[in-house]
Design a protein around this motif. Sequence first.
Motif, PDB file in Angstrom:
ATOM      1  N   ARG A   1       0.888  -1.286   0.083  1.00 32.41           N
ATOM      2  CA  ARG A   1       0.187   0.008  -0.076  1.00 32.41           C
ATOM      3  C   ARG A   1       0.813   1.253   0.104  1.00 32.41           C
ATOM      4  NH1 ARG A   1      -2.896  -1.292   3.956  1.00 32.41           N
ATOM      5  NH2 ARG A   1      -1.734  -0.177   5.695  1.00 32.41           N
ATOM      6  N   PHE A   2       2.073   1.192   0.873  1.00 31.36           N
ATOM      7  CA  PHE A   2       2.826   2.286   0.775  1.00 31.36           C
ATOM      8  C   PHE A   2       3.664   2.678  -0.667  1.00 31.36           C
ATOM      9  CE2 PHE A   2       7.246   3.720   1.173  1.00 31.36           C
ATOM     10  CZ  PHE A   2       7.088   5.117   1.688  1.00 31.36           C
ATOM     11  N   MET A   3       3.735   1.448  -1.247  1.00 31.30           N
ATOM     12  CA  MET A   3       4.598   1.668  -2.663  1.00 31.30           C
ATOM     13  C   MET A   3       3.635   2.373  -3.545  1.00 31.30           C
ATOM     14  SD  MET A   3       6.598  -2.070  -2.385  1.00 31.30           S
ATOM     15  CE  MET A   3       7.384  -1.969  -3.742  1.00 31.30           C
ATOM     16  N   VAL A   4       2.456   2.101  -3.603  1.00 26.74           N
ATOM     17  CA  VAL A   4       1.732   2.936  -4.665  1.00 26.74           C
ATOM     18  C   VAL A   4       1.352   4.180  -4.199  1.00 26.74           C
ATOM     19  CG1 VAL A   4       0.956   0.628  -5.507  1.00 26.74           C
ATOM     20  CG2 VAL A   4      -0.211   1.684  -3.720  1.00 26.74           C
ATOM     21  N   THR A   5       1.793   4.681  -3.186  1.00 23.37           N
ATOM     22  CA  THR A   5       1.297   6.080  -2.915  1.00 23.37           C
ATOM     23  C   THR A   5       2.205   6.954  -3.743  1.00 23.37           C
ATOM     24  OG1 THR A   5       2.820   6.090  -1.074  1.00 23.37           O
ATOM     25  CG2 THR A   5       0.701   5.554  -0.634  1.00 23.37           C
ATOM     26  N   PRO A   6       1.704   8.373  -4.059  1.00 21.59           N
ATOM     27  CA  PRO A   6       2.289   9.289  -4.785  1.00 21.59           C
ATOM     28  C   PRO A   6       3.794   9.450  -4.359  1.00 21.59           C
ATOM     29  CG  PRO A   6       0.352   9.834  -4.587  1.00 21.59           C
ATOM     30  CD  PRO A   6       0.272   8.780  -3.627  1.00 21.59           C
ATOM     31  N   LEU A   7       4.045   9.889  -3.024  1.00 22.73           N
ATOM     32  CA  LEU A   7       5.292  10.061  -2.350  1.00 22.73           C
ATOM     33  C   LEU A   7       6.195   8.955  -2.643  1.00 22.73           C
ATOM     34  CD1 LEU A   7       4.626  12.186   0.562  1.00 22.73           C
ATOM     35  CD2 LEU A   7       5.440  13.045  -1.598  1.00 22.73           C
ATOM     36  N   ALA A   8       5.681   7.761  -2.577  1.00 23.88           N
ATOM     37  CA  ALA A   8       6.709   6.542  -2.597  1.00 23.88           C
ATOM     38  C   ALA A   8       7.114   6.245  -4.018  1.00 23.88           C
ATOM     39  CB  ALA A   8       6.156   5.238  -2.158  1.00 23.88           C
ATOM     40  N   LEU A   9       6.136   6.573  -4.950  1.00 25.36           N
ATOM     41  CA  LEU A   9       6.515   6.528  -6.238  1.00 25.36           C
ATOM     42  C   LEU A   9       7.475   7.722  -6.840  1.00 25.36           C
ATOM     43  CD1 LEU A   9       2.752   5.953  -8.182  1.00 25.36           C
ATOM     44  CD2 LEU A   9       4.889   4.336  -7.415  1.00 25.36           C
ATOM     45  N   ILE A  10       7.182   8.856  -6.257  1.00 24.09           N
ATOM     46  CA  ILE A  10       8.406   9.983  -6.393  1.00 24.09           C
ATOM     47  C   ILE A  10       9.692   9.555  -6.070  1.00 24.09           C
ATOM     48  CG2 ILE A  10       8.991  12.302  -5.750  1.00 24.09           C
ATOM     49  CD1 ILE A  10       5.833  12.993  -5.740  1.00 24.09           C
ATOM     50  N   ASP A  11       9.759   8.893  -4.907  1.00 27.16           N
ATOM     51  CA  ASP A  11      11.097   8.212  -4.345  1.00 27.16           C
ATOM     52  C   ASP A  11      11.650   7.392  -5.283  1.00 27.16           C
ATOM     53  OD1 ASP A  11      10.679   9.862  -2.000  1.00 27.16           O
ATOM     54  OD2 ASP A  11      10.097   8.284  -0.659  1.00 27.16           O
ATOM     55  N   LEU A  12      10.783   6.431  -5.884  1.00 25.39           N
ATOM     56  CA  LEU A  12      11.453   5.431  -6.754  1.00 25.39           C
ATOM     57  C   LEU A  12      11.776   6.278  -8.028  1.00 25.39           C
ATOM     58  CD1 LEU A  12      11.818   2.459  -7.136  1.00 25.39           C
ATOM     59  CD2 LEU A  12       9.456   2.566  -8.319  1.00 25.39           C
ATOM     60  N   ILE A  13      10.981   7.015  -8.601  1.00 26.74           N
ATOM     61  CA  ILE A  13      11.639   7.758  -9.744  1.00 26.74           C
ATOM     62  C   ILE A  13      13.064   8.417  -9.393  1.00 26.74           C
ATOM     63  CG2 ILE A  13      11.103   9.600 -11.195  1.00 26.74           C
ATOM     64  CD1 ILE A  13       8.399   8.974 -10.868  1.00 26.74           C
ATOM     65  N   VAL A  14      13.036   9.122  -8.217  1.00 29.95           N
ATOM     66  CA  VAL A  14      14.395   9.856  -8.041  1.00 29.95           C
ATOM     67  C   VAL A  14      15.370   8.775  -7.890  1.00 29.95           C
ATOM     68  CG1 VAL A  14      15.536  11.195  -6.134  1.00 29.95           C
ATOM     69  CG2 VAL A  14      13.381  11.806  -6.830  1.00 29.95           C
ATOM     70  N   VAL A  15      15.208   7.633  -7.223  1.00 30.27           N
ATOM     71  CA  VAL A  15      16.072   6.700  -7.073  1.00 30.27           C
ATOM     72  C   VAL A  15      16.729   6.128  -8.447  1.00 30.27           C
ATOM     73  CG1 VAL A  15      16.652   4.287  -6.275  1.00 30.27           C
ATOM     74  CG2 VAL A  15      15.400   5.993  -4.739  1.00 30.27           C
ATOM     75  N   VAL A  16      15.805   5.694  -9.315  1.00 30.68           N
ATOM     76  CA  VAL A  16      15.938   5.044 -10.514  1.00 30.68           C
ATOM     77  C   VAL A  16      16.909   6.019 -11.706  1.00 30.68           C
ATOM     78  CG1 VAL A  16      15.057   4.376 -12.733  1.00 30.68           C
ATOM     79  CG2 VAL A  16      14.191   3.549 -10.450  1.00 30.68           C
ATOM     80  N   ALA A  17      16.399   7.511 -11.338  1.00 31.22           N
ATOM     81  CA  ALA A  17      17.052   8.461 -12.139  1.00 31.22           C
ATOM     82  C   ALA A  17      18.513   8.874 -11.808  1.00 31.22           C
ATOM     83  CB  ALA A  17      16.266   9.555 -12.001  1.00 31.22           C
ATOM     84  N   ALA A  18      18.719   8.580 -10.235  1.00 30.13           N
ATOM     85  CA  ALA A  18      19.952   8.879  -9.976  1.00 30.13           C
ATOM     86  C   ALA A  18      20.873   7.710 -10.224  1.00 30.13           C
ATOM     87  CB  ALA A  18      20.068   9.363  -8.465  1.00 30.13           C
ATOM     88  N   LEU A  19      20.446   6.601 -10.562  1.00 33.48           N
ATOM     89  CA  LEU A  19      21.421   5.352 -10.831  1.00 33.48           C
ATOM     90  C   LEU A  19      21.434   5.124 -12.197  1.00 33.48           C
ATOM     91  CD1 LEU A  19      20.072   2.955  -7.514  1.00 33.48           C
ATOM     92  CD2 LEU A  19      22.244   4.495  -7.759  1.00 33.48           C
ATOM     93  N   MET A  20      20.809   5.803 -12.921  1.00 34.35           N
ATOM     94  CA  MET A  20      20.852   5.488 -14.276  1.00 34.35           C
ATOM     95  C   MET A  20      22.320   5.503 -14.882  1.00 34.35           C
ATOM     96  SD  MET A  20      17.984   5.074 -16.027  1.00 34.35           S
ATOM     97  CE  MET A  20      17.664   5.759 -17.650  1.00 34.35           C
ATOM     98  N   PRO A  21      23.022   6.440 -14.419  1.00 28.03           N
ATOM     99  CA  PRO A  21      24.301   6.491 -15.096  1.00 28.03           C
ATOM    100  C   PRO A  21      25.142   5.118 -14.869  1.00 28.03           C
ATOM    101  CG  PRO A  21      23.994   8.480 -14.063  1.00 28.03           C
ATOM    102  CD  PRO A  21      22.819   7.495 -13.777  1.00 28.03           C
ATOM    103  N   PHE A  22      24.836   4.221 -13.919  1.00 33.08           N
ATOM    104  CA  PHE A  22      25.288   3.140 -13.945  1.00 33.08           C
ATOM    105  C   PHE A  22      25.238   2.115 -15.224  1.00 33.08           C
ATOM    106  CE2 PHE A  22      25.350   3.470  -8.998  1.00 33.08           C
ATOM    107  CZ  PHE A  22      27.049   3.405  -8.918  1.00 33.08           C
TER     108      PHE A  22
END
Length: 257
Positions: free
Chosen positions: A90-111
Motif C-alpha cells: 500500500r505504501f509503495m503505490v502512494t504518490p510520495l513513494a512513487l516519487i522516491d522510486l523515480i528519484v532513485v532510478v534516475a540517480a542510478l541511471m548512469p550506472f
Amino acid sequence: MRRHVYHQLFARADRSDKLTLFNRFMIVVILAAVAVTIVATEPKIFRPHRELFIALEMTFGLIFGVEYVGRIWSVAEEAGDEPAWKARLRFMVTPLALIDLIVVVAALMPFFFSDVALLRIVRLIRLAALAKFGRFSAALRELVRALAERRYELLVTMALAACLLLFGASSLYWAERHVQPDAFGSIPRALWWAIITLTTVGYGDASPITPLGKFLASIVALSGIGLVAMPTGIMASAFSDAMQRQRGAEEDKQTDT
C-alpha cells in the motif's frame, strides 16, 4: 530496531511534530542533489568535472535508495493486524513513494547508460526530489489540502479558459483566414495566437491586421486579463486559509503545553 527506523523516517510518527535528525539530513541531501542537477546542465561546468558530478549523483542515488528501502521495510509498523506485506504494498503505490522510486532510478541511471542525451533528461527528472519536501512540511500539506478544497472552482476556471481559447481561435480564424492563412488559416493555427494572448505573453509572431480581427482580438485580450485574475484569487484564498489553519494548530499546541 524497525520502530526506531520508522520514527526516524516518517515525520508523522514523531508526536512532537518536529523533523527527526534523519529527515533534516535528507532535506540537506535533497537541496544538494537539486543544486548539482541544475549546475550539471551547464556544459562548461559539467564537462571538466564530469567524473565528480557522476560520483555525486550516484552518491545521492544510493542515499535515496537506502531511504526508500528503509521506508518500505519500516512502514510495516503501520500494519496493525494485517500482514506486513500489505502495508508495504500500500505504501509503495502512494504518490510520495512513487516519487522516491523515480528519484532513485534516475540517480542510478548512469550506472547502466552512457548516452549523453538520455543523461540530460535524467538530470531533469532528478528535480522530482523537490517533491519529497511534501512529507516534511506540515504547511505544504495544508496548502495542498486547501487547493484540493478549491478544486471545483479551479476546474470551472479551466473550463472557462478553454471556452475562451476556442472562441478566440475560432473568431480570428473567421476574421483573418483569408488575409493571413499562415497564422490564422485554421483553428489549430489560430489557437497558438489565442494561447499567447490569453497568457499575456504576446510574442508578436501572429497578430490580426483587419479592423474586425483587431476588435475581436481586443475582446479576447481584455477577457484574458480577468481570466488570469480568477485562479490567482482562488489560490491566494486557499493559501490564506492554509496559513490560518497552520497558525491555529501551532497556537493550540502552545496552549496544550
